[in-house]
Design a protein around this motif. Structure first.
Motif, PDB file in Angstrom:
ATOM      1  N   ASP A 172       0.785  -1.172   0.003  1.00 46.75           N
ATOM      2  CA  ASP A 172       0.045  -0.095   0.016  1.00 46.75           C
ATOM      3  C   ASP A 172       0.955   1.256   0.056  1.00 46.75           C
ATOM      4  OD1 ASP A 172      -1.575   2.092   0.489  1.00 46.75           O
ATOM      5  OD2 ASP A 172      -3.093   0.684   1.578  1.00 46.75           O
ATOM      6  N   LYS A 173       1.045   2.004  -0.988  1.00 49.33           N
ATOM      7  CA  LYS A 173       2.102   2.960  -1.460  1.00 49.33           C
ATOM      8  C   LYS A 173       1.603   4.249  -0.296  1.00 49.33           C
ATOM      9  CE  LYS A 173       3.368   2.173  -6.185  1.00 49.33           C
ATOM     10  NZ  LYS A 173       2.463   1.044  -6.326  1.00 49.33           N
ATOM     11  N   ILE A 174       0.388   4.341  -0.192  1.00 47.70           N
ATOM     12  CA  ILE A 174      -0.191   5.637   0.732  1.00 47.70           C
ATOM     13  C   ILE A 174       0.318   5.215   2.183  1.00 47.70           C
ATOM     14  CG2 ILE A 174      -2.071   6.863   1.257  1.00 47.70           C
ATOM     15  CD1 ILE A 174      -3.474   6.311  -1.307  1.00 47.70           C
ATOM     16  N   LEU A 175      -0.234   3.862   2.613  1.00 51.59           N
ATOM     17  CA  LEU A 175       0.218   3.696   3.959  1.00 51.59           C
ATOM     18  C   LEU A 175       1.628   3.652   4.202  1.00 51.59           C
ATOM     19  CD1 LEU A 175      -1.023   2.793   6.688  1.00 51.59           C
ATOM     20  CD2 LEU A 175      -1.213   0.553   6.022  1.00 51.59           C
ATOM     21  N   SER A 176       2.241   3.241   3.393  1.00 57.05           N
ATOM     22  CA  SER A 176       3.782   3.023   3.798  1.00 57.05           C
ATOM     23  C   SER A 176       4.422   4.330   3.795  1.00 57.05           C
ATOM     24  CB  SER A 176       4.485   2.185   2.696  1.00 57.05           C
ATOM     25  OG  SER A 176       4.339   2.681   1.180  1.00 57.05           O
ATOM     26  N   GLU A 182      10.233   3.810  -3.496  1.00 51.00           N
ATOM     27  CA  GLU A 182       9.209   2.739  -3.007  1.00 51.00           C
ATOM     28  C   GLU A 182       9.959   1.690  -2.343  1.00 51.00           C
ATOM     29  OE1 GLU A 182       6.845   1.447  -6.375  1.00 51.00           O
ATOM     30  OE2 GLU A 182       8.681   0.461  -7.274  1.00 51.00           O
ATOM     31  N   VAL A 183       9.354   0.715  -1.879  1.00 53.72           N
ATOM     32  CA  VAL A 183       9.914  -0.840  -1.540  1.00 53.72           C
ATOM     33  C   VAL A 183       9.275  -1.711  -2.128  1.00 53.72           C
ATOM     34  CG1 VAL A 183      10.719   0.342   0.711  1.00 53.72           C
ATOM     35  CG2 VAL A 183       8.540  -0.922   0.803  1.00 53.72           C
ATOM     36  N   PRO A 230      -1.695   3.884  -8.993  1.00 49.16           N
ATOM     37  CA  PRO A 230      -2.524   3.193  -7.974  1.00 49.16           C
ATOM     38  C   PRO A 230      -1.727   2.986  -6.698  1.00 49.16           C
ATOM     39  CG  PRO A 230      -2.271   1.995 -10.236  1.00 49.16           C
ATOM     40  CD  PRO A 230      -1.641   3.195  -9.974  1.00 49.16           C
ATOM     41  N   SER A 231      -2.571   3.022  -5.711  1.00 45.84           N
ATOM     42  CA  SER A 231      -1.925   2.647  -4.321  1.00 45.84           C
ATOM     43  C   SER A 231      -1.255   1.410  -4.175  1.00 45.84           C
ATOM     44  CB  SER A 231      -2.813   3.004  -3.185  1.00 45.84           C
ATOM     45  OG  SER A 231      -2.120   2.855  -2.100  1.00 45.84           O
ATOM     46  N   ASN A 232      -2.152   0.341  -4.663  1.00 43.83           N
ATOM     47  CA  ASN A 232      -1.988  -1.016  -4.595  1.00 43.83           C
ATOM     48  C   ASN A 232      -1.385  -1.888  -5.659  1.00 43.83           C
ATOM     49  OD1 ASN A 232      -2.136  -2.528  -1.427  1.00 43.83           O
ATOM     50  ND2 ASN A 232      -3.549  -0.894  -1.827  1.00 43.83           N
ATOM     51  N   MET A 233      -0.339  -1.476  -6.270  1.00 41.54           N
ATOM     52  CA  MET A 233      -0.041  -2.115  -7.500  1.00 41.54           C
ATOM     53  C   MET A 233       1.675  -2.040  -7.961  1.00 41.54           C
ATOM     54  SD  MET A 233      -0.927  -3.989 -10.127  1.00 41.54           S
ATOM     55  CE  MET A 233      -2.721  -3.862  -9.768  1.00 41.54           C
ATOM     56  N   MET A 277      -7.744   3.602  -4.596  1.00 42.64           N
ATOM     57  CA  MET A 277      -7.030   4.634  -3.914  1.00 42.64           C
ATOM     58  C   MET A 277      -5.750   5.114  -4.785  1.00 42.64           C
ATOM     59  SD  MET A 277      -8.298   5.659  -0.912  1.00 42.64           S
ATOM     60  CE  MET A 277      -7.079   6.597  -0.531  1.00 42.64           C
ATOM     61  N   VAL A 278      -5.664   6.501  -5.288  1.00 49.24           N
ATOM     62  CA  VAL A 278      -4.628   6.845  -5.937  1.00 49.24           C
ATOM     63  C   VAL A 278      -3.609   7.614  -5.330  1.00 49.24           C
ATOM     64  CG1 VAL A 278      -6.079   6.642  -8.290  1.00 49.24           C
ATOM     65  CG2 VAL A 278      -5.936   8.709  -7.112  1.00 49.24           C
ATOM     66  N   LEU A 279      -2.295   7.797  -5.798  1.00 52.70           N
ATOM     67  CA  LEU A 279      -1.244   8.539  -5.270  1.00 52.70           C
ATOM     68  C   LEU A 279      -0.764   9.346  -6.220  1.00 52.70           C
ATOM     69  CD1 LEU A 279       0.851   8.789  -2.855  1.00 52.70           C
ATOM     70  CD2 LEU A 279       1.984   7.075  -4.205  1.00 52.70           C
TER      71      LEU A 279
END
Length: 357
Positions: A129-133, A306-307, A178-181, A209-211
């Motif tokens: 989850d890019k946003i949460l991370s 990112e990770v 996309p947040s989860n991709m 969700m988008v970032l």
């Protein structure tokens, strides 16, 4: 008795093809004198095929054909886990993206108390989850690009306000994700409001969700990490390229990419990158492996991009190359080490008391 390694690949993911390519390399590089190796395929519909033992090597085409149309599907996943797997078995998940890298498979394996390679449930789900991370990394003062985020419902209800927020906080050019991709699927670079609208709609095809991030002008430098409590940080690496943004095809289909290992960096910059990478690893509670991607500007400013908790293992992937060059070990030795870490992590989890006597 040999350990059994079940390489779990495919899955309901936009990164299905990448997963097959990663699995092919892993299966072929696993030492068949040490392990009984099985291919365990999940097709695009989420149906599991019965595991097929691989005695020698296998081609990418052959792995793609291990579908339920040719091999019998598993009638009961429960029966498979209880009846087929034993104490010397371990699962090697190599499902990139959704239903594999996001903690779902790991949660199922935890429920069955089965050893597996790589990160656990929480580290996998948070990192995906890019946003949460990003929120978590911000709490640790790990530098990142400026960003905003919103849900599909928010965008449908307040389109003008969302776009205004992007213009005021981020500006152009910017990136929509996309947040989860992963694998740059659904990612777009935008120069105008018109492109922004189209990019957001495209991203919502892959997540709700988008970032939106600012563009950082700089080199993309990658670090590989392995370990459980003790973390090993690799040399830094980067790709020699003439483009500013890697899409899916660039990452996995371009055979002309040239890895530069080690990346030419001042020692101070490299040590800073390692410090941020290890902080991210510890903060997420990672185990086994992680790849961290950074941007470095001409002024040597560092930004964590990112990770990846299940990095690519394809013939073009940086993670195994970084390990090989850093540790002076073979691809097969990397897999041995990751399997060892998986068994060790499982043993530690089983030492925990869950019932008060």
């Amino acid at each position: 008795m040999k350990n059994r390694v079940y390489v779990l690949y495919g899955g309901k993911s936009c990164e299905h093809e990448v997963s097959i390519a990663s699995a092919c390399n892993i299966i072929n590089e696993l030492d068949k004198n040490k392990y009984d190796v099985f291919a365990l395929y999940i097709n695009n519909n989420g149906t599991w095929s019965k595991p097929l033992q691989i005695i020698k090597s296998v081609t990418l085409t052959e792995l793609k054909q291990l579908d339920t149309s040719k091999y019998s599907q598993i009638q009961s996943i429960f029966d498979f886990f209880v009846g087929v797997l034993n104490t010397n078995s371990i699962i090697f998940p190599v499902i990139h993206g959704t239903y594999g890298e996001d903690g779902k498979v790991q949660g199922m394996l935890e429920m069955f108390n089965i050893p597996y390679v790589g990160n656990g449930v929480s580290a996998s789900s948070i990192a995906m989850d890019k946003i949460l991370s990003k929120k978590i990394f911000r709490s640790q003062d790990i530098p990142q690009a400026k960003y905003v985020s919103f849900s599909k419902k928010q965008f449908i209800s307040f389109k003008s306000s969302c776009v205004q927020l992007v213009e005021e906080e981020i500006g152009f050019p910017c990136f929509v994700k996309p947040s989860n991709m992963g694998s740059s699927i659904g990612v777009s670079r935008c120069m105008t409001v018109e492109e922004l609208f189209l990019a957001i709609e495209e991203a919502f095809n892959f997540d709700y969700m988008v970032l939106i991030e600012e563009e950082i002008i700089g080199r993309e430098v990658l670090i590989a990490m392995t370990g459980n409590e003790e973390i090993k940080c690799s040399l830094a690496g980067e790709w020699q390229r003439n483009i500013s943004f890697f899409n899916y095809e660039d990452k996995y289909m371009d055979e002309g990419l040239t890895p530069i290992i080690p990346a030419v960096l001042p020692k101070k910059t490299y040590l800073k990158i390692c410090s941020y990478a290890k902080n991210a690893y510890k903060t997420l509670g990672c185990s086994g492996m992680l790849r961290a991607d950074f941007f470095i500007t001409e002024d040597h400013e560092i930004y964590l991009n990112e990770v990846n908790t299940i990095p690519g293992f394809t013939q073009h992937s940086m993670f195994p190359l970084l390990f090989q060059r850093s540790e002076n070990k073979t691809y097969s030795e990397l897999l041995d080490y990751l399997i060892q870490l998986g068994f060790s992590q499982h043993k530690q989890k089983n030492s925990i008391q869950y019932i008060k006597e």
